[in-house]
Design an enzyme around this catalytic site. Structure first.
Site, PDB file in Angstrom:
ATOM      1  N   GLU A  20       0.817  -1.223   0.000  1.00 11.45           N
ATOM      2  CA  GLU A  20       0.000   0.000   0.000  1.00 11.45           C
ATOM      3  C   GLU A  20       0.846   1.266   0.000  1.00 11.45           C
ATOM      4  O   GLU A  20       0.473   2.284   0.585  1.00 11.45           O
ATOM      5  CB  GLU A  20      -0.966   0.008   1.186  1.00 11.45           C
ATOM      6  CG  GLU A  20      -1.928  -1.164   1.199  1.00 11.45           C
ATOM      7  CD  GLU A  20      -2.962  -1.082   2.305  1.00 11.45           C
ATOM      8  OE1 GLU A  20      -2.991  -0.065   3.030  1.00 11.45           O
ATOM      9  OE2 GLU A  20      -3.751  -2.037   2.454  1.00 11.45           O
ATOM     10  N   GLU A 121      -4.339  -9.550   2.086  1.00  9.54           N
ATOM     11  CA  GLU A 121      -5.068  -9.321   3.341  1.00  9.54           C
ATOM     12  C   GLU A 121      -6.558  -9.466   3.044  1.00  9.54           C
ATOM     13  O   GLU A 121      -7.031  -9.005   2.007  1.00  9.54           O
ATOM     14  CB  GLU A 121      -4.830  -7.910   3.901  1.00  9.54           C
ATOM     15  CG  GLU A 121      -3.417  -7.610   4.358  1.00  9.54           C
ATOM     16  CD  GLU A 121      -3.269  -6.166   4.857  1.00  9.54           C
ATOM     17  OE1 GLU A 121      -4.301  -5.542   5.216  1.00  9.54           O
ATOM     18  OE2 GLU A 121      -2.133  -5.653   4.868  1.00  9.54           O
TER      19      GLU A 121
END
Length: 388
Positions: A20, A121
């Site tokens: 990210e 995730e």
């Protein structure tokens, strides 16, 4: 060091070069540096005669979703992510479905992708306790033809209450999520793809167009591979350098250092060309010393001012931040030729001249990997070490 350390363990399946790092429209240029790091880590792994894939993980921001996934798939094999991870938390509770959660759209985005894709995730906790209904799709016919399983978030309980296990000292205790996760996994029977029936069909993507109108500001021209030898050579050519030899590590000292460096860059570079230590990831332009550390780069800037002022008294002071020194090299003309002997160069797709056309994109088709889904079973035990 992380590659050297983790590669010794036989349960490490892959490395993630970034997680990210680009997570909104206004920081997409960051991806150029992450992709360069991915390239260099891949080159280092290859130089060690290891075979460990290196990938990237994204937060699946709708505004830059397509640009991100194509950016890390485009370019040469040396630059391309070996796999792509998506952090996805949209499936919340038992009333959500494959369609209503948006999982169906994410899968469509990766149809016929040429490298493995997995959920790095997952596990929304807006509805508690978590029962993980998405596992039936992740390891079922909804997704196994495109996705290679995933990692539930997360093992150890923290303040955000996502943990499967709560740890106190040396003691661990299973949470309700642990048993529910175990039950959900036991209920699925993923079907992998055998090598005999595997037919590559995926296509490598073109790099996204660059520009504000495209919501993407990272050039496909990447920063050069860093060289400590080049930076050390450059420092030997300076007559005005930082009194600090290394970047501070304490929070307070680092903040003070950062403020001083910012002020010096702002003052000097308003009057002196600082291109050699600057970067523009949107244009794909990187100075020959842009990869040096902050102490080395600010030393270059202060020396540039010192030279500009012809060494007059006080021109190498900067509020006590700098000091004069005797240069041991006449100039830096040979510094760019210096290479580190202890590490393998990942090469460079970079150019001081930047991109030919920031709004153009190139395409290279690849059938070598096809959909390239890992077996779901392998993905379930995949151990990833985040690099940065």
């Amino acid at each position: 060091r992380k590659v050297d350390t983790f590669s010794q363990y036989d349960n490490v399946f892959a490395f993630i070069a970034g997680n990210e790092a680009t997570n909104m429209v206004n920081n997409t240029d960051t991806s150029a540096f992450v992709k360069a790091a991915l390239r260099d880590v891949k080159a280092y792994i290859k130089s060690k005669n290891l075979s460990i894939p290196v990938g990237y993980a994204t937060n699946d921001d709708a505004d830059i979703r397509w640009q991100l996934q194509t950016y890390f798939d485009c370019g040469s094999e040396e630059e391309q992510a070996d796999f792509y991870g998506v952090n996805l938390y949209e499936w919340c509770g038992n009333t959500a479905t494959f369609e209503s959660s948006g999982y169906v759209d994410v899968v469509k985005n990766f149809t016929n992708w040429d490298v493995p894709v997995l959920l790095t995730e997952y596990g929304c906790n807006a509805v508690k306790p978590r029962t993980f209904p998405e596992i039936a799709s992740i390891y079922g016919t909804d997704m196994t033809s495109t996705f290679s399983g995933g990692f539930v978030y997360e093992y150890v309980e923290e303040d955000n209450e996502y943990g499967l296990v709560s740890v106190s000292g040396n003691t661990g205790k299973k949470t309700a999520d642990y048993d529910n996760f175990k039950k959900a996994l036991a209920a699925v029977n993923p079907k992998g793809v055998t090598m005999n029936s595997y037919t590559p069909s995926g296509k490598q993507q073109s790099c996204p167009a660059v520009g504000a109108s495209h919501a993407w500001m990272a050039s496909s021209t990447l920063p050069p591979t860093p060289s400590n030898a080049t930076c050390e050579c450059m420092m030997k050519s300076l007559s005005c350098v930082s009194k600090l030899k290394t970047v501070p590590t304490s929070t307070d000292d680092l903040a003070s250092f950062g403020k001083s460096v910012g002020n010096i860059f702002g003052t000097v570079c308003a009057d002196v060309d600082c291109g050699d230590v600057s970067t523009d990831a949107t244009k794909g332009v990187y100075g020959k010393y842009s990869f040096c550390n902050a102490v080395e780069r600010v030393s270059w800037v202060m020396n540039a001012w010192y030279v500009e002022q012809r060494g007059v008294d006080g021109s190498c002071d900067f509020g006590g931040f700098a000091q004069t020194t005797k240069a041991t090299l006449k100039d830096d003309s040979t510094c760019s030729d210096q290479k580190d002997s202890s590490t393998s160069s990942g090469g460079s797709s970079s150019s001081k001249n930047g991109d030919e056309d920031s709004d153009s994109s190139s395409s290279k088709s690849s059938g070598a990997s096809g959909t390239a889904a890992l077996s779901a079973g392998a993905a379930m035990v995949l151990a990833a070490a985040v690099m940065f």
